[in-house]
Design an enzyme around this catalytic site. Structure first.
Site, PDB file in Angstrom:
ATOM      1  N   ARG A  54      48.035  13.691  49.499  1.00  0.00           N
ATOM      2  CA  ARG A  54      49.192  13.391  50.359  1.00  0.00           C
ATOM      3  C   ARG A  54      48.811  12.495  51.527  1.00  0.00           C
ATOM      4  NH1 ARG A  54      50.707  19.344  50.788  1.00  0.00           N
ATOM      5  NH2 ARG A  54      48.671  19.397  49.821  1.00  0.00           N
ATOM      6  N   GLU A  99      36.197  28.432  50.435  1.00  0.00           N
ATOM      7  CA  GLU A  99      36.103  29.886  50.569  1.00  0.00           C
ATOM      8  C   GLU A  99      35.210  30.448  49.454  1.00  0.00           C
ATOM      9  OE1 GLU A  99      39.969  31.511  50.757  1.00  0.00           O
ATOM     10  OE2 GLU A  99      39.264  33.538  51.217  1.00  0.00           O
TER      11      GLU A  99
HETATM   12  P1  AMP Z   1      41.542  22.226  55.299  1.00  0.00           P
HETATM   13  O1  AMP Z   1      40.322  21.644  54.664  1.00  0.00           O
HETATM   14  O2  AMP Z   1      41.543  23.730  55.288  1.00  0.00           O
HETATM   15  O3  AMP Z   1      41.811  21.660  56.667  1.00  0.00           O
HETATM   16  O4  AMP Z   1      42.759  21.876  54.376  1.00  0.00           O
HETATM   17  C1  AMP Z   1      43.264  20.625  54.417  1.00  0.00           C
HETATM   18  C2  AMP Z   1      43.871  20.168  53.112  1.00  0.00           C
HETATM   19  O5  AMP Z   1      44.513  21.203  52.348  1.00  0.00           O
HETATM   20  C3  AMP Z   1      44.914  19.176  53.480  1.00  0.00           C
HETATM   21  O6  AMP Z   1      44.582  17.976  52.808  1.00  0.00           O
HETATM   22  C4  AMP Z   1      46.213  19.758  53.031  1.00  0.00           C
HETATM   23  O7  AMP Z   1      46.808  18.862  52.132  1.00  0.00           O
HETATM   24  C5  AMP Z   1      45.907  21.053  52.328  1.00  0.00           C
HETATM   25  N1  AMP Z   1      46.466  22.248  53.003  1.00  0.00           N
HETATM   26  C6  AMP Z   1      45.765  23.245  53.591  1.00  0.00           C
HETATM   27  N2  AMP Z   1      46.555  24.204  54.085  1.00  0.00           N
HETATM   28  C7  AMP Z   1      47.819  23.810  53.821  1.00  0.00           C
HETATM   29  C8  AMP Z   1      49.124  24.370  54.089  1.00  0.00           C
HETATM   30  N3  AMP Z   1      49.285  25.550  54.721  1.00  0.00           N
HETATM   31  N4  AMP Z   1      50.197  23.675  53.672  1.00  0.00           N
HETATM   32  C9  AMP Z   1      50.058  22.496  53.033  1.00  0.00           C
HETATM   33  N5  AMP Z   1      48.879  21.941  52.748  1.00  0.00           N
HETATM   34  C10 AMP Z   1      47.762  22.559  53.133  1.00  0.00           C
END
Ligand code: AMP
Length: 172
Positions: free
Chosen positions: A59, A96
């Site tokens: 996205r 995780e």
């Molecule tokens: P992170 O590595 O945990 O910061 O996760 C980031 C990636 O996961 C981003 O590229 C988002 O597209 C997706 N993502 C993580 N959590 C969510 C959420 N609650 N809603 C939508 N997309 C998420």
């Protein structure tokens, strides 16, 4: 900003129980709100002389490419492994359970270029921290700022990259 936040839908328990998934498809489907989203970022960076806006799969590509067009900059793809056709650098990172990786073409940037990094959501920060390492470990560029449409502040993803400026349009 209210219009932007109102166009983001929260889907409970997707893709797993306990996750409040931020669904941006209603925002993307609304021409006025999508344009406002990109225009706000464009205004922010108009005087920053950005050469390339980097998007993180998948996205992040939508916002990076529209913003690059608006700024008259180039765009660049940070992709999941095995998708890029040319020689690429890889960065692995912890999930995780297990690990994941992202890649970037080895000729993505020229030394000294001014780069923006963009993704849709900042959650735990693991993905963007890996993208920053991928870029900074392999290129002599200037990472001007990291932008998100959405920041889930309670997950403290920002703390993973304390050294770089970060800006999110909408926070929860
Ligand atoms: P992170 O590595 O945990 O910061 O996760 C980031 C990636 O996961 C981003 O590229 C988002 O597209 C997706 N993502 C993580 N959590 C969510 C959420 N609650 N809603 C939508 N997309 C998420």
């Amino acid at each position: 900003m209210d219009k932007i936040k109102a166009a983001i839908r929260t889907i409970p328990d997707f893709p797993k129980p306990g996750i409040q998934f931020k669904d941006i498809t209603p925002l993307l489907a609304d021409g006025e709100v999508f344009r406002e989203t990109i225009d706000r970022l464009k205004t922010r960076h108009e005087n920053h002389d950005i050469d390339i806006v980097v998007g993180i799969e998948a996205r992040g590509f939508i916002f990076a490419s529209a913003l690059a067009y608006a700024l008259g900059a180039g765009t660049c793809l940070v992709r999941k492994p095995g998708k890029l056709p040319h020689t690429a650098h890889r960065q692995t990172y912890d999930l995780e359970y297990g690990t994941d990786a992202i890649e970037i073409h080895a000729d993505a940037f020229r030394p000294g270029q001014r780069i923006l990094l963009v993704d849709d959501v900042l959650a735990t920060g693991g993905t963007v921290a890996a993208a920053v390492a991928l870029i900074q470990n392999n290129f002599e560029i200037e990472l001007v700022e990291i932008n998100f449409l959405i920041e889930l502040t309670f997950l403290k993803g920002r703390d993973k990259i304390p050294s770089l400026p970060m800006y999110s349009l909408v926070t929860y």
